[in-house]
Scaffold this active site. Structure first.
Site, PDB file in Angstrom:
ATOM      1  N   GLU A  11       4.310 -31.670  18.946  1.00  0.00           N
ATOM      2  CA  GLU A  11       3.407 -31.121  19.952  1.00  0.00           C
ATOM      3  C   GLU A  11       3.708 -31.679  21.340  1.00  0.00           C
ATOM      4  O   GLU A  11       4.139 -32.829  21.481  1.00  0.00           O
ATOM      5  CB  GLU A  11       1.957 -31.465  19.596  1.00  0.00           C
ATOM      6  CG  GLU A  11       1.555 -30.956  18.225  1.00  0.00           C
ATOM      7  CD  GLU A  11       0.224 -31.504  17.754  1.00  0.00           C
ATOM      8  OE1 GLU A  11      -0.486 -30.763  17.062  1.00  0.00           O
ATOM      9  OE2 GLU A  11      -0.102 -32.654  18.083  1.00  0.00           O
TER      10      GLU A  11
ATOM     11  N   ASP B 249      -6.882 -32.740  11.905  1.00  0.00           N
ATOM     12  CA  ASP B 249      -6.307 -32.541  13.232  1.00  0.00           C
ATOM     13  C   ASP B 249      -5.180 -31.521  13.233  1.00  0.00           C
ATOM     14  O   ASP B 249      -4.236 -31.616  14.010  1.00  0.00           O
ATOM     15  CB  ASP B 249      -5.807 -33.868  13.791  1.00  0.00           C
ATOM     16  CG  ASP B 249      -4.812 -34.544  12.859  1.00  0.00           C
ATOM     17  OD1 ASP B 249      -4.539 -33.992  11.787  1.00  0.00           O
ATOM     18  OD2 ASP B 249      -4.318 -35.633  13.210  1.00  0.00           O
TER      19      ASP B 249
END
Length: 357
Positions: free
Chosen positions: A57, A229
């Site tokens: 990410e 998450d």
């Protein structure tokens, strides 16, 4: 212009020099200050690329002075390879010039700021008389979470722990003892939940799990749900989430990656910045159950990275190196590579045919 480079060892040394208590208190304060100026920030969900093995990410954020971006992964099988589940690097950029000022390991700092974020949520959402903290999932993040929460929940005098890996709990117990805390190992998540005023879930297993069932949670409990998450990865009974006061970091991100993905936006009470800034009240009753749906957002990294930069610059921690181009004429970048061409044979261009239309 030089760039300051901080390794994980540099950051650990910085924490030791400042003192872990003072460092964590300052980090929590930095997050709180940043959340209070939310409307002045450039906020966006992180950009995630998902793979069979995990996720990588990019997390950008900015205010009117700094731009930061962190690149971070999540690979649950890495420990079996002798590697960290999560590692990260970050860059700090000066908005005025666009020049990078610092490149750093952000693995250790991510753990510190994740703990600080849960501590900040706990400050506004947990009962002030909370005495027992329970931690489910005793992996690499657990000590950071537990320690940070003790900095804001001043009446805590008991810590319970559970993990399916008993060695992880032994590690957690040992590390917390170095900080002066005694940890009690329990036999099940149910036992832990029933006996905790504040609960942390920080598990790594993928999938829509129910680490905690609604029936296990006593009135007045606060939960920091940290392990859910990623899309399709959650930890709490959806009925527990629906019936509680749910606070997220960034709504659009939480709906994709957090506990909120199981219940929808209509069950989200507030974003954390709204509570911190006083726009919406936090806990309003000693009986209500509150949940902080933590997935980690770039604004928290902005607060943490700039905080570390100010400390590292003041104490001259790290190494400064020159990696950017430097020329006497900023418009003449080609001069950096032109000189080697001058050493070529004079006949270099003779064999090149030029064609005209």
């Amino acid at each position: 212009m030089s760039i300051r480079v901080l390794t994980a060892r540099d950051i650990a040394e910085l924490v030791r020099q400042v003192g872990i208590d003072k460092f964590m208190d300052g980090l929590i304060e930095s997050l709180e200050t940043t959340f209070k100026k939310w409307k002045q920030l450039k906020v966006t969900p992180r950009v995630s690329f998902h793979y069979r093995q995990g996720v990588v990410e990019a997390m950008p954020a900015s205010d009117d002075k700094w731009y930061t971006v962190k690149i971070v992964n999540g690979h649950p099988l890495n420990p079996s390879r002798g590697l960290q589940t999560v590692v990260a690097v970050a860059v700090l950029v000066d908005v005025e010039t666009g020049y990078p000022l610092m490149f750093m390991d952000a693995t250790l700092l991510t753990s510190l700021r994740t703990g600080a974020a849960s501590a900040l949520a706990t400050k506004y959402l947990a009962r002030e008389d909370s005495e027992t903290l329970g931690v489910i999932g005793n992996g690499a993040q657990s000590e950071f979470l537990a320690y940070a929460i003790t900095r804001v929940a001043n009446k805590l005098d008991r810590i319970l722990a559970f993990d399916i890996d008993r060695k992880a709990t032994e590690k957690f117990t040992r590390n917390m003892s170095h900080l002066g805390y005694t940890v009690e190992s329990v036999d099940s998540p149910r036992e832990l939940a029933l006996n905790s005023d504040i609960i942390v879930t920080a598990t790594a297993s993928p999938g829509r799990n129910r680490v905690i069932e609604k029936s296990w949670v006593e009135p007045g409990t606060h939960i920091n749900a940290v392990g859910g998450d990623a899309p399709g990865k959650t930890e709490l009974d959806p009925e527990l989430v629906r019936s509680s006061k749910l606070v997220v970091e960034l709504l659009d991100q939480a709906l994709v990656e957090g506990e909120a993905q199981n219940v929808g936006r209509e069950h989200v009470y507030a974003e954390l910045w709204e509570v911190v800034a006083g726009i919406k009240p936090g806990r309003t009753s000693p009986q209500e159950v509150t949940i902080f749906d933590s997935v980690g957002i770039a604004i928290e990294d902005l607060a943490a990275i700039t905080y570390v930069y100010s400390l590292a610059k003041g104490d001259d921690i790290g190494t400064t190196i020159k990696i950017l181009p430097e020329t006497s004429n900023p418009k003449d970048l080609f001069s950096l590579i032109a000189k080697p061409l001058q050493g070529r044979e004079k006949g270099f261009l003779k064999n090149i045919k030029l064609y005209e239309n």
